[in-house]
Design a protein around this motif. Structure first.
Motif, PDB file in Angstrom:
ATOM      1  N   TYR A 144       0.869  -1.181   0.000  1.00 23.01           N
ATOM      2  CA  TYR A 144       0.000   0.000   0.000  1.00 23.01           C
ATOM      3  C   TYR A 144       0.901   1.225   0.000  1.00 23.01           C
ATOM      4  O   TYR A 144       1.682   1.430   0.931  1.00 23.01           O
ATOM      5  N   ALA A 145       0.835   2.032  -1.057  1.00 22.47           N
ATOM      6  CA  ALA A 145       1.646   3.256  -1.147  1.00 22.47           C
ATOM      7  C   ALA A 145       0.731   4.464  -0.955  1.00 22.47           C
ATOM      8  O   ALA A 145      -0.285   4.588  -1.641  1.00 22.47           O
ATOM      9  N   ASP A 146       1.085   5.331  -0.034  1.00 25.44           N
ATOM     10  CA  ASP A 146       0.275   6.518   0.250  1.00 25.44           C
ATOM     11  C   ASP A 146       1.040   7.773  -0.150  1.00 25.44           C
ATOM     12  O   ASP A 146       2.026   8.135   0.487  1.00 25.44           O
ATOM     13  N   ILE A 163       3.616   0.449   2.907  1.00 29.55           N
ATOM     14  CA  ILE A 163       3.546  -0.593   3.929  1.00 29.55           C
ATOM     15  C   ILE A 163       3.093  -1.896   3.280  1.00 29.55           C
ATOM     16  O   ILE A 163       2.353  -1.876   2.295  1.00 29.55           O
ATOM     17  N   LEU A 164       3.558  -3.018   3.832  1.00 32.24           N
ATOM     18  CA  LEU A 164       3.128  -4.331   3.345  1.00 32.24           C
ATOM     19  C   LEU A 164       1.856  -4.716   4.094  1.00 32.24           C
ATOM     20  O   LEU A 164       1.798  -4.633   5.320  1.00 32.24           O
ATOM     21  N   ILE A 165       0.827  -5.148   3.351  1.00 30.92           N
ATOM     22  CA  ILE A 165      -0.441  -5.542   3.973  1.00 30.92           C
ATOM     23  C   ILE A 165      -0.526  -7.067   3.969  1.00 30.92           C
ATOM     24  O   ILE A 165      -0.551  -7.697   2.911  1.00 30.92           O
ATOM     25  N   GLU A 166      -0.569  -7.655   5.179  1.00 22.42           N
ATOM     26  CA  GLU A 166      -0.574  -9.115   5.292  1.00 22.42           C
ATOM     27  C   GLU A 166      -1.879  -9.667   5.854  1.00 22.42           C
ATOM     28  O   GLU A 166      -2.146 -10.858   5.731  1.00 22.42           O
ATOM     29  N   ARG A 167      -2.664  -8.788   6.497  1.00 26.42           N
ATOM     30  CA  ARG A 167      -3.945  -9.269   7.047  1.00 26.42           C
ATOM     31  C   ARG A 167      -4.974  -8.148   6.936  1.00 26.42           C
ATOM     32  O   ARG A 167      -4.596  -6.970   6.819  1.00 26.42           O
ATOM     33  N   GLY A 222       1.159  -7.110  -6.232  1.00 31.00           N
ATOM     34  CA  GLY A 222       1.174  -5.737  -6.747  1.00 31.00           C
ATOM     35  C   GLY A 222       1.028  -4.660  -5.685  1.00 31.00           C
ATOM     36  O   GLY A 222       1.248  -4.900  -4.489  1.00 31.00           O
ATOM     37  N   ILE A 223       0.650  -3.473  -6.128  1.00 34.56           N
ATOM     38  CA  ILE A 223       0.608  -2.278  -5.256  1.00 34.56           C
ATOM     39  C   ILE A 223      -0.708  -1.523  -5.469  1.00 34.56           C
ATOM     40  O   ILE A 223      -1.176  -1.387  -6.601  1.00 34.56           O
ATOM     41  N   ILE A 224      -1.283  -1.048  -4.383  1.00 32.11           N
ATOM     42  CA  ILE A 224      -2.422  -0.109  -4.445  1.00 32.11           C
ATOM     43  C   ILE A 224      -1.863   1.252  -4.021  1.00 32.11           C
ATOM     44  O   ILE A 224      -1.255   1.381  -2.958  1.00 32.11           O
ATOM     45  N   VAL A 225      -2.072   2.284  -4.862  1.00 32.12           N
ATOM     46  CA  VAL A 225      -1.484   3.613  -4.623  1.00 32.12           C
ATOM     47  C   VAL A 225      -2.591   4.635  -4.344  1.00 32.12           C
ATOM     48  O   VAL A 225      -3.478   4.847  -5.173  1.00 32.12           O
ATOM     49  N   ASN A 226      -2.523   5.259  -3.173  1.00 33.74           N
ATOM     50  CA  ASN A 226      -3.453   6.346  -2.816  1.00 33.74           C
ATOM     51  C   ASN A 226      -2.804   7.684  -3.187  1.00 33.74           C
ATOM     52  O   ASN A 226      -1.596   7.842  -3.056  1.00 33.74           O
ATOM     53  N   THR A 227      -3.590   8.650  -3.661  1.00 34.20           N
ATOM     54  CA  THR A 227      -3.019   9.914  -4.151  1.00 34.20           C
ATOM     55  C   THR A 227      -3.674  11.126  -3.489  1.00 34.20           C
ATOM     56  O   THR A 227      -4.675  11.003  -2.797  1.00 34.20           O
ATOM     57  N   CYS A 228      -3.083  12.299  -3.743  1.00 36.25           N
ATOM     58  CA  CYS A 228      -3.612  13.560  -3.198  1.00 36.25           C
ATOM     59  C   CYS A 228      -4.911  13.959  -3.909  1.00 36.25           C
ATOM     60  O   CYS A 228      -5.167  13.549  -5.035  1.00 36.25           O
TER      61      CYS A 228
END
Length: 425
Positions: A144-146, A163-167, A222-228
């Protein structure tokens, strides 16, 4: 239906509907129990008969695919059942990403990078949470990229983090914030220093994309990216920059057709751009409320919360031992620039800061860089402290810190425009 109070009330929900409520009063407490059926909060399943507690500032939407009964006690400002929910569309987005992941797994390739974009207060971080929760529920380990420096879902505001999301996220607390990768930016909006913002986004993208190769499950997840929420002018340029830096294969646009059409025009045709509705439960926040949320995040960094209180330390550091810098020097006219140097170079220059009374309440980032000769911008952050006092006579500052004295040897502190009034009692 406002101001519900008393011994509680049962809400019976049919399939594909959600119970939405908000709490605005201080010290208000609402307890929700799933009596029967199946329900979830932003992708996290509720456990039957378990009590879930929510306090001031909570904006909750409990969704059910098959129908359920919820028992709710406490005082809410707004509470209603809605059949108009975009959750089915959000689930379809998860299913599409899952197809990409299965393909990536088969071919030992990198999994999908999906960006969530849209103006402020349309539910971007909520959609990220839903997609991440659905991913871990089917056995994935996504990153998860913020990139939203204004609010900061992982680190405090003024930073970008991964951050790595495991649960699945806890219903009340969200995702655990352990061991994040954090890069210092130091401003509440990318407009504070556009050149620096792009530099830290590029650095984080480079590091996280490389790290995917280290673990097979994460690589295909993969990655989920949150943006401004700044989506016009330079803000839009930042979105395009992030999409290129991360090599996004999907961009989910919340609630803005104009942005959707601009992205369709400007990103490669191989990128899937999808327009999604925002949830009807999403509420616009005032500037004051956004400021309060920022303050609350910083306070929780130092003091924790009621469920997990922290006990920070206060100690004195002499000016002579304070190695304090900021990134970005005031612009110089071209005539004063060294030959061959551009104005942009100034935006990423590391400049020494002389302590003055104006430093009080500022949050400082402790970098892993040990000297200004290191790549300070490209080095991640170890933690934060806050200046609670500046004594010019004694030539010393008082720092609030999660760790006891002294500061690590060669500690390099970076100035941030974020301020925190430590009035915790």
């Amino acid at each position: 239906m406002s101001e519900h109070q008393g011994r509680g009330q049962d809400y019976s929900l049919e399939g594909d509907s959600e119970l939405r409520f908000e709490i605005e009063q201080k010290d208000a407490k609402v307890v929700v129990t799933l009596v029967n059926g199946f329900a979830e909060l932003f992708g996290t399943e509720l456990v039957k008969k378990k009590k879930y507690e929510f306090g001031m500032g909570a904006k909750v939407a409990i969704f059910t695919y098959q129908g359920c009964v919820l028992h709710v006690t406490g005082k809410m400002d707004v509470c209603y059942i809605s059949k108009e929910t975009p959750m089915v569309q959000y689930l379809n987005c998860h299913a599409a990403l899952e197809q990409f992941r299965m393909e990536a797994e088969e071919k030992d390739r990198r999994g999908p990078v999906a960006m969530v974009v849209g103006p402020t207060d349309v539910g971007k971080s909520t959609l990220c949470r839903i997609l991440l929760n659905y991913a871990v529920r089917v056995g994935r380990r996504p990153l998860y990229a913020d990139l939203d420096v204004g609010q900061g879902a992982i680190a405090i505001s003024g930073n970008v983090a991964t951050i790595l999301i495991e649960r699945p996220a806890s219903v009340e607390e969200g995702f655990p914030k352990t061991a994040p990768l954090v890069y210092h930016f130091g401003h509440k909006s990318p407009s504070g220093n556009s050149v620096l913002y792009n530099a830290v986004v590029s650095k984080m993208a480079e590091v996280t994309l490389q790290s995917l190769n280290g673990n097979k499950r994460t690589k295909s997840s993969g990655i989920i990216v949150n943006t401004c929420g700044w989506v016009k002018g330079h803000g839009y340029a930042h979105l395009l920059h992030a999409a290129r830096a991360y090599g996004a294969c999907a961009i989910f646009v919340l609630d803005q057709e104009r942005l959707y059409n601009e992205l369709l025009r400007d990103v490669p045709s191989s990128v899937h751009v999808v327009l999604l509705p925002k949830s009807g439960g999403v509420v616009e926040r005032s500037k004051e409320l956004r400021h309060e949320c920022r303050d609350q995040r910083i306070k929780e960094y130092f003091y924790g919360n009621a469920r997990a209180p922290f006990y920070p330390f206060s100690f004195e550091v002499k000016f002579q031992d304070l190695r304090l810098y900021k990134i970005g020097a005031p612009p110089l006219p071209d005539s004063c620039m060294p030959i061959g140097m551009k104005a942009e170079d100034n935006k990423t220059k590391v400049v020494a800061v002389t302590p003055t009374p104006a430093l009080i309440h500022h949050v400082l980032a402790l970098t892993f860089a040990e000297s200004v000769e290191d790549d300070v911008i490209g080095t991640n952050i170890a933690g934060f402290c806050c200046v609670t006092e500046v004594d010019m006579e004694r030539q010393a500052v008082m720092l609030l810190s999660p760790q006891p004295r002294p500061l690590p040897p060669n500690a390099l502190l970076l100035w941030s425009e974020l301020q925190f009034m430590d009035n915790h009692t």
